[in-house]
Design a protein around this motif. Structure first.
Motif, PDB file in Angstrom:
ATOM      1  N   ALA A 112     -37.730 -19.974  25.653  1.00 13.17           N
ATOM      2  CA  ALA A 112     -37.334 -20.683  26.879  1.00 13.17           C
ATOM      3  C   ALA A 112     -37.054 -19.685  28.003  1.00 13.17           C
ATOM      4  O   ALA A 112     -37.470 -19.891  29.153  1.00 13.17           O
ATOM      5  CB  ALA A 112     -36.112 -21.559  26.630  1.00 13.17           C
ATOM      6  N   GLN A 113     -36.374 -18.613  27.662  1.00 12.28           N
ATOM      7  CA  GLN A 113     -36.064 -17.582  28.653  1.00 12.28           C
ATOM      8  C   GLN A 113     -37.343 -16.880  29.111  1.00 12.28           C
ATOM      9  O   GLN A 113     -37.513 -16.586  30.286  1.00 12.28           O
ATOM     10  CB  GLN A 113     -35.077 -16.560  28.081  1.00 12.28           C
ATOM     11  CG  GLN A 113     -33.732 -17.147  27.722  1.00 12.28           C
ATOM     12  CD  GLN A 113     -33.649 -17.661  26.289  1.00 12.28           C
ATOM     13  OE1 GLN A 113     -34.612 -18.179  25.726  1.00 12.28           O
ATOM     14  NE2 GLN A 113     -32.470 -17.541  25.692  1.00 12.28           N
ATOM     15  N   ARG A 114     -38.257 -16.642  28.157  1.00 10.32           N
ATOM     16  CA  ARG A 114     -39.522 -15.994  28.497  1.00 10.32           C
ATOM     17  C   ARG A 114     -40.326 -16.865  29.466  1.00 10.32           C
ATOM     18  O   ARG A 114     -40.848 -16.377  30.466  1.00 10.32           O
ATOM     19  CB  ARG A 114     -40.342 -15.719  27.231  1.00 10.32           C
ATOM     20  CG  ARG A 114     -41.581 -14.892  27.485  1.00 10.32           C
ATOM     21  CD  ARG A 114     -42.282 -14.478  26.199  1.00 10.32           C
ATOM     22  NE  ARG A 114     -41.330 -13.932  25.255  1.00 10.32           N
ATOM     23  CZ  ARG A 114     -41.227 -14.300  23.976  1.00 10.32           C
ATOM     24  NH1 ARG A 114     -42.048 -15.205  23.464  1.00 10.32           N
ATOM     25  NH2 ARG A 114     -40.314 -13.765  23.187  1.00 10.32           N
ATOM     26  N   ALA A 115     -40.415 -18.147  29.176  1.00 13.26           N
ATOM     27  CA  ALA A 115     -41.151 -19.057  30.064  1.00 13.26           C
ATOM     28  C   ALA A 115     -40.507 -19.092  31.450  1.00 13.26           C
ATOM     29  O   ALA A 115     -41.209 -19.050  32.473  1.00 13.26           O
ATOM     30  CB  ALA A 115     -41.205 -20.454  29.454  1.00 13.26           C
ATOM     31  N   ALA A 116     -39.193 -19.153  31.498  1.00 11.70           N
ATOM     32  CA  ALA A 116     -38.491 -19.229  32.785  1.00 11.70           C
ATOM     33  C   ALA A 116     -38.685 -17.951  33.598  1.00 11.70           C
ATOM     34  O   ALA A 116     -38.930 -18.014  34.816  1.00 11.70           O
ATOM     35  CB  ALA A 116     -37.003 -19.496  32.565  1.00 11.70           C
TER      36      ALA A 116
END
Length: 183
Positions: A112-116
């Motif tokens: 999720a952090q990578r996508a954001a």
């Protein structure tokens, strides 16, 4: 949740004494390169310093916060991403670059952090065009995506980076960004 005390010297990150501040910065960057149990003890203080009047504090806060993402199971970094991106627009370009060079580390914290962070980096790549130093900003963003790709092996990062590079109209800079990716 039990509060874990901040490490000794953490408060020196925000001191006016540059020697103490630099020593604390070095120690905290080293400490936060791996997960730490005290992230939430210092979290609000670090986020607050993103808007500090002293550009050194803003630069330090942005770098420490990016490092703390791996110590953030509650994913608070997702709410802090917008203020971090604002630091990349700092009136002091050196401060902006320190933040730009650290943002990729947020992507190490999970999918999720990578996508954001990939979305934030792509948006910043697009919106920096009118800025004075846009070619340096874009180069730093490509370098960050490269570092994230190398650290995770996630092939979607390379695809995204190549797509961003292709949006560059100036062939000279398109080549420079591609070279940065390969370094």
């Amino acid at each position: 949740m039990t509060s874990v005390p901040a490490p000794e010297g953490f408060g020196d990150l925000w001191t006016d004494d540059r020697d103490r501040q630099n020593a604390a910065y070095d120690a905290m960057m080293k400490a936060t390169s791996d997960p730490v149990p005290w992230a939430y003890t210092v979290w609000d203080d670090v986020v607050a310093n993103l808007g500090h009047h002293d550009n050194h504090n803003r630069a330090i806060a942005s770098q420490i916060l990016c490092n703390l993402a791996v110590s953030d199971p509650e994913q608070r970094i997702l709410k802090a991403l917008a203020p971090l991106v604002e630091v990349t627009r700092d009136k002091r370009f050196v401060t902006a670059r320190h933040c730009l060079r650290s943002l990729w580390k947020i992507g190490l914290a999970g999918p999720a952090q990578r996508a954001a962070v990939m979305d934030a980096l792509a948006a910043r790549f697009a919106d920096c065009a009118p800025e004075k130093n846009h070619t340096l900003i874009r180069n730093d963003l490509v370098a960050g995506l490269r570092d994230l790709h190398r650290a995770t092996g996630d092939e979607t990062i390379e695809q995204r980076a190549m797509a961003l590079i292709e949006t560059e109209d100036d062939l000279k800079y398109r080549g420079k960004y591609a070279k940065t990716w390969r370094q």
